[in-house]
Design a protein around this motif. Sequence first.
Motif, PDB file in Angstrom:
ATOM      1  N   SER A  30      26.383  48.584   3.478  1.00  0.00           N
ATOM      2  CA  SER A  30      27.723  48.129   3.857  1.00  0.00           C
ATOM      3  C   SER A  30      28.285  47.110   2.875  1.00  0.00           C
ATOM      4  O   SER A  30      29.293  46.475   3.147  1.00  0.00           O
ATOM      5  N   GLY A  31      27.630  46.957   1.717  1.00  0.00           N
ATOM      6  CA  GLY A  31      28.190  46.140   0.652  1.00  0.00           C
ATOM      7  C   GLY A  31      27.666  44.724   0.550  1.00  0.00           C
ATOM      8  O   GLY A  31      28.175  43.941  -0.236  1.00  0.00           O
ATOM      9  N   ILE A  32      26.662  44.375   1.321  1.00  0.00           N
ATOM     10  CA  ILE A  32      26.079  43.034   1.246  1.00  0.00           C
ATOM     11  C   ILE A  32      24.955  43.056   0.220  1.00  0.00           C
ATOM     12  O   ILE A  32      24.078  43.919   0.260  1.00  0.00           O
ATOM     13  N   ASP A  33      24.987  42.110  -0.705  1.00  0.00           N
ATOM     14  CA  ASP A  33      23.970  42.027  -1.755  1.00  0.00           C
ATOM     15  C   ASP A  33      22.605  41.749  -1.122  1.00  0.00           C
ATOM     16  O   ASP A  33      22.413  40.705  -0.501  1.00  0.00           O
ATOM     17  N   PRO A  34      21.636  42.660  -1.294  1.00  0.00           N
ATOM     18  CA  PRO A  34      20.309  42.469  -0.695  1.00  0.00           C
ATOM     19  C   PRO A  34      19.610  41.189  -1.156  1.00  0.00           C
ATOM     20  O   PRO A  34      18.854  40.591  -0.392  1.00  0.00           O
ATOM     21  N   ALA A  35      19.890  40.755  -2.378  1.00  0.00           N
ATOM     22  CA  ALA A  35      19.256  39.539  -2.895  1.00  0.00           C
ATOM     23  C   ALA A  35      19.705  38.305  -2.131  1.00  0.00           C
ATOM     24  O   ALA A  35      18.961  37.331  -1.997  1.00  0.00           O
ATOM     25  N   SER A  36      20.923  38.338  -1.598  1.00  0.00           N
ATOM     26  CA  SER A  36      21.424  37.178  -0.860  1.00  0.00           C
ATOM     27  C   SER A  36      21.187  37.315   0.645  1.00  0.00           C
ATOM     28  O   SER A  36      21.566  36.442   1.409  1.00  0.00           O
ATOM     29  N   PHE A  37      20.573  38.400   1.038  1.00  0.00           N
ATOM     30  CA  PHE A  37      20.355  38.680   2.459  1.00  0.00           C
ATOM     31  C   PHE A  37      18.898  38.404   2.793  1.00  0.00           C
ATOM     32  O   PHE A  37      18.044  39.281   2.761  1.00  0.00           O
ATOM     33  N   ASN A  38      18.608  37.156   3.113  1.00  0.00           N
ATOM     34  CA  ASN A  38      17.237  36.734   3.382  1.00  0.00           C
ATOM     35  C   ASN A  38      17.047  36.551   4.887  1.00  0.00           C
ATOM     36  O   ASN A  38      17.666  35.682   5.492  1.00  0.00           O
TER      37      ASN A  38
END
Length: 73
Positions: A30-38
């Motif tokens: 859905s467009g959320i950067d996985p690296a910033s999704f902790n």
Amino acid sequence: MQIDRESLEKLLTLNDRQLKMVISKLAAESGIDPASFNINPSDIQSIRRALSSASDSDLARIAEMYEENKRKG
């Protein structure tokens, strides 16, 4: 994306690691950067509680938001 009560119940039977992987995949799609999704373990428990208490209209709204974010890229 269609989310129904049965699918949600199956999702909630996953262990924490599996649920985190599914959530991370959905976020990335859905467009959320996985690296910033902790996500930490307490987040997973909060997500489980929120999902288990979600109404059918809440599930429909979640699916709408997911599809809209996915279209926006």
